[in-house]
Write an enzyme that holds these catalytic residues in place. Structure first.
Site, PDB file in Angstrom:
ATOM      1  N   ASP A  25       0.910  -1.277   0.204  1.00 50.32           N
ATOM      2  CA  ASP A  25      -0.022  -0.152  -0.131  1.00 50.32           C
ATOM      3  C   ASP A  25       1.005   1.110  -0.013  1.00 50.32           C
ATOM      4  OD1 ASP A  25      -1.755   2.091   0.697  1.00 50.32           O
ATOM      5  OD2 ASP A  25      -2.638   1.191   2.034  1.00 50.32           O
ATOM      6  N   ALA A  49      -2.329   3.810  -8.467  1.00 40.46           N
ATOM      7  CA  ALA A  49      -3.182   4.984  -8.265  1.00 40.46           C
ATOM      8  C   ALA A  49      -4.566   4.916  -7.997  1.00 40.46           C
ATOM      9  CB  ALA A  49      -3.183   5.604  -9.959  1.00 40.46           C
ATOM     10  N   TYR A  50      -5.185   5.899  -7.388  1.00 40.81           N
ATOM     11  CA  TYR A  50      -6.648   5.874  -7.233  1.00 40.81           C
ATOM     12  C   TYR A  50      -7.053   6.604  -8.655  1.00 40.81           C
ATOM     13  CZ  TYR A  50     -11.257   6.880  -5.276  1.00 40.81           C
ATOM     14  OH  TYR A  50     -12.576   7.014  -5.336  1.00 40.81           O
ATOM     15  N   THR A  90      -0.593  11.896 -16.374  1.00 36.87           N
ATOM     16  CA  THR A  90      -1.896  11.859 -17.034  1.00 36.87           C
ATOM     17  C   THR A  90      -1.805  13.022 -17.884  1.00 36.87           C
ATOM     18  OG1 THR A  90      -4.056  11.976 -16.736  1.00 36.87           O
ATOM     19  CG2 THR A  90      -2.851  12.400 -14.853  1.00 36.87           C
ATOM     20  N   ASP A  91      -2.632  13.133 -18.714  1.00 38.97           N
ATOM     21  CA  ASP A  91      -2.909  14.437 -19.579  1.00 38.97           C
ATOM     22  C   ASP A  91      -3.704  15.333 -18.595  1.00 38.97           C
ATOM     23  OD1 ASP A  91      -4.825  12.141 -19.737  1.00 38.97           O
ATOM     24  OD2 ASP A  91      -5.704  13.223 -21.612  1.00 38.97           O
ATOM     25  N   TYR A 114      -8.623  14.741  -9.380  1.00 39.45           N
ATOM     26  CA  TYR A 114      -7.447  13.637  -9.805  1.00 39.45           C
ATOM     27  C   TYR A 114      -6.347  14.186 -10.418  1.00 39.45           C
ATOM     28  CZ  TYR A 114      -5.670  10.009 -13.137  1.00 39.45           C
ATOM     29  OH  TYR A 114      -5.120   9.032 -13.753  1.00 39.45           O
TER      30      TYR A 114
HETATM   31  N1  LIG Z   1      -6.616   4.569 -17.442  1.00 34.62           N
HETATM   32  C1  LIG Z   1      -6.378   5.902 -17.961  1.00 34.62           C
HETATM   33  O1  LIG Z   1      -6.892   6.324 -18.848  1.00 34.62           O
HETATM   34  C2  LIG Z   1      -4.980   6.507 -17.573  1.00 34.62           C
HETATM   35  C3  LIG Z   1      -4.681   7.782 -18.375  1.00 34.62           C
HETATM   36  C4  LIG Z   1      -3.453   8.589 -17.961  1.00 34.62           C
HETATM   37  C5  LIG Z   1      -2.749   7.969 -16.910  1.00 34.62           C
HETATM   38  N2  LIG Z   1      -3.284   6.831 -16.238  1.00 34.62           N
HETATM   39  C6  LIG Z   1      -2.362   6.528 -15.118  1.00 34.62           C
HETATM   40  O2  LIG Z   1      -1.773   5.128 -15.532  1.00 34.62           O
HETATM   41  C7  LIG Z   1      -1.428   4.639 -14.226  1.00 34.62           C
HETATM   42  C8  LIG Z   1      -2.021   3.229 -14.130  1.00 34.62           C
HETATM   43  O3  LIG Z   1      -3.444   3.293 -14.349  1.00 34.62           O
HETATM   44  P1  LIG Z   1      -4.538   2.108 -14.640  1.00 34.62           P
HETATM   45  O4  LIG Z   1      -5.427   2.580 -15.534  1.00 34.62           O
HETATM   46  O5  LIG Z   1      -3.638   0.824 -14.955  1.00 34.62           O
HETATM   47  O6  LIG Z   1      -5.131   1.789 -13.414  1.00 34.62           O
HETATM   48  P2  LIG Z   1      -5.886   0.752 -12.662  1.00 34.62           P
HETATM   49  O7  LIG Z   1      -6.117  -0.284 -13.722  1.00 34.62           O
HETATM   50  O8  LIG Z   1      -6.806   1.320 -11.701  1.00 34.62           O
HETATM   51  O9  LIG Z   1      -4.383   0.271 -11.540  1.00 34.62           O
HETATM   52  C9  LIG Z   1      -4.140   1.049 -10.549  1.00 34.62           C
HETATM   53  C10 LIG Z   1      -3.635   0.074  -9.383  1.00 34.62           C
HETATM   54  O10 LIG Z   1      -3.067   0.854  -8.303  1.00 34.62           O
HETATM   55  C11 LIG Z   1      -3.439   0.093  -7.219  1.00 34.62           C
HETATM   56  N3  LIG Z   1      -3.724   0.904  -6.182  1.00 34.62           N
HETATM   57  C12 LIG Z   1      -4.789   1.714  -5.548  1.00 34.62           C
HETATM   58  N4  LIG Z   1      -4.505   2.218  -4.255  1.00 34.62           N
HETATM   59  C13 LIG Z   1      -3.276   1.784  -3.885  1.00 34.62           C
HETATM   60  C14 LIG Z   1      -2.443   2.123  -2.857  1.00 34.62           C
HETATM   61  N5  LIG Z   1      -2.809   2.640  -2.147  1.00 34.62           N
HETATM   62  N6  LIG Z   1      -1.370   1.349  -3.091  1.00 34.62           N
HETATM   63  C15 LIG Z   1      -1.192   0.341  -3.978  1.00 34.62           C
HETATM   64  N7  LIG Z   1      -1.717   0.266  -5.149  1.00 34.62           N
HETATM   65  C16 LIG Z   1      -2.761   0.848  -5.206  1.00 34.62           C
HETATM   66  C17 LIG Z   1      -4.945  -0.420  -7.632  1.00 34.62           C
HETATM   67  O11 LIG Z   1      -5.301  -1.703  -6.895  1.00 34.62           O
HETATM   68  P3  LIG Z   1      -6.835  -1.825  -6.341  1.00 34.62           P
HETATM   69  O12 LIG Z   1      -7.680  -1.543  -7.606  1.00 34.62           O
HETATM   70  O13 LIG Z   1      -6.912  -3.094  -5.727  1.00 34.62           O
HETATM   71  O14 LIG Z   1      -7.160  -0.475  -5.309  1.00 34.62           O
HETATM   72  C18 LIG Z   1      -4.748  -0.953  -9.249  1.00 34.62           C
HETATM   73  O15 LIG Z   1      -4.170  -1.958  -9.104  1.00 34.62           O
HETATM   74  C19 LIG Z   1      -2.182   5.574 -12.982  1.00 34.62           C
HETATM   75  O16 LIG Z   1      -1.068   6.219 -12.378  1.00 34.62           O
HETATM   76  C20 LIG Z   1      -3.071   6.526 -13.591  1.00 34.62           C
HETATM   77  O17 LIG Z   1      -3.124   7.447 -12.864  1.00 34.62           O
HETATM   78  C21 LIG Z   1      -4.353   6.189 -16.437  1.00 34.62           C
END
Ligand SMILES: NC(=O)c1ccc[n+]([C@@H]2O[C@H](COP(=O)([O-])OP(=O)(O)OC[C@H]3O[C@@H](n4cnc5c(N)ncnc54)[C@H](OP(=O)(O)O)[C@@H]3O)[C@@H](O)[C@H]2O)c1
Length: 279
Positions: A25, A49-50, A90-91, A114
């Site tokens: 965590d 990330a959240y 992120t963008d 966010y």
């Molecule tokens: N998705 C998009 O469109 C997008 C766009 C731009 C940037 N990003 C960035 O890309 C990265 C990956 O995103 P993703 O889409 O792959 O998101 P994701 O599938 O939600 O993955 C995020 C992971 O972080 C975990 N997490 C949450 N709180 C945590 C904590 N306190 N300690 C450790 N792990 C924790 C989540 O676990 P749980 O689900 O079990 O809580 C999940 O496994 C993130 O940094 C996000 O901000 C995403």
């Protein structure tokens, strides 16, 4: 979603320890230090990330604990061991007012919790005293990948549940960015791991589109395509604002001598083919 593709790609070349939320965590500073001391990583890619944009608006405390302070915990613990950190951002750190791609040195101005928490995560990664000068912030946008429900899967499901007579979908026409496949992003992160790049780099599939154009490209893949009409963000009444335009320019990638990612249409086609094979 990104983490699982990244682990698979990195494992081809490196020894990788994959930690999920239950195992580490990031909001628990002592736990992060303990785990890093045990495993002594050389590079830490912080994908934690959240990432629920509307959820962050409802629960800012959680957003900042994970996306911002958590990033600081990861960076400081890594530095104690001399490890580098890649922080995925992120963008949404931009306000969306531009009409040409945002480059790495453009001023930020997030319009959601966010976006604010991720911008603070970038700053916490670098630290206030130059401690994180070797770290790299990788900004990306509109991710989709096989390991989590995402926009592509939602559009496919909605299209397939349409009535035979007058099927019609709607998608947002007034938001423009770069859809990016987590597999392509993972491959580029692996290439970046072999450089000494630090600072900020944008990594997205090339080209740009609205959600409506992206949805249209997705349904064209179906045997019975459904027309996708426009809707507008304000009509959806969602808690968090999104930038109207958040296309990321990848100038820094070019300066580093790395190839740009494929065009988003090409990436989407490859993704749709792959998911069909896997089903
Ligand atoms: N998705 C998009 O469109 C997008 C766009 C731009 C940037 N990003 C960035 O890309 C990265 C990956 O995103 P993703 O889409 O792959 O998101 P994701 O599938 O939600 O993955 C995020 C992971 O972080 C975990 N997490 C949450 N709180 C945590 C904590 N306190 N300690 C450790 N792990 C924790 C989540 O676990 P749980 O689900 O079990 O809580 C999940 O496994 C993130 O940094 C996000 O901000 C995403």
């Amino acid at each position: 979603m990104l983490g699982q593709d990244l682990v698979a790609v990195l494992q081809a070349k490196h020894e990788v320890l994959a930690l999920d939320h239950a195992a580490c965590d990031v909001s628990d500073e002592a736990a992060v230090r303990r785990i890093f001391c045990e495993w002594r990583p050389k590079l830490v890619v912080n994908c934690a990330a959240y990432a629920d944009v509307d959820g962050c608006e409802r629960d800012p405390e959680r957003a900042f604990a994970v996306n911002a302070r958590g990033a600081g915990h990861v960076a400081r613990a890594a530095e104690q061991l001399g490890a580098r950190v890649f922080y995925i951002s992120t963008d949404y750190v931009f306000n969306g007012g531009k009409r040409e791609p945002y480059q790495e040195d453009d001023p930020t101005g997030p319009i959601s919790i966010y976006g604010q928490s991720k911008l603070e995560g970038e700053q916490q990664t670098f630290g206030s005293d130059g401690a994180g000068a070797r770290h790299l912030v990788i900004r990306t946008s509109w991710l989709y990948g096989i390991h989590r429900p995402n926009f592509v899967e939602k559009v496919l499901a909605d299209a397939q549940s349409q009535p035979q007579l007058n099927p019609k979908l709607e998608a947002v026409a007034d938001q423009i960015s770069c859809p990016t496949w987590t597999l392509h992003l993972s491959q580029k992160i692996t290439e970046l791991a072999e450089t000494s790049a630090c600072g900020i780099v944008h990594v997205v599939n090339t080209g740009q589109c609205s959600r409506q154009e992206m949805a249209q490209a997705i349904v064209e893949w179906l045997p019975r395509p459904v027309p996708v009409g426009p809707t507008y963000w304000a009509k959806l009444n969602r808690p968090a604002r999104r930038p109207a335009y958040s296309v990321l320019g990848c100038r820094r990638l070019e300066q580093l001598g790395l190839e740009p990612l494929p065009h988003w249409r090409e990436a989407l086609e490859e993704y749709l083919e792959l998911r069909t094979i896997r089903q």
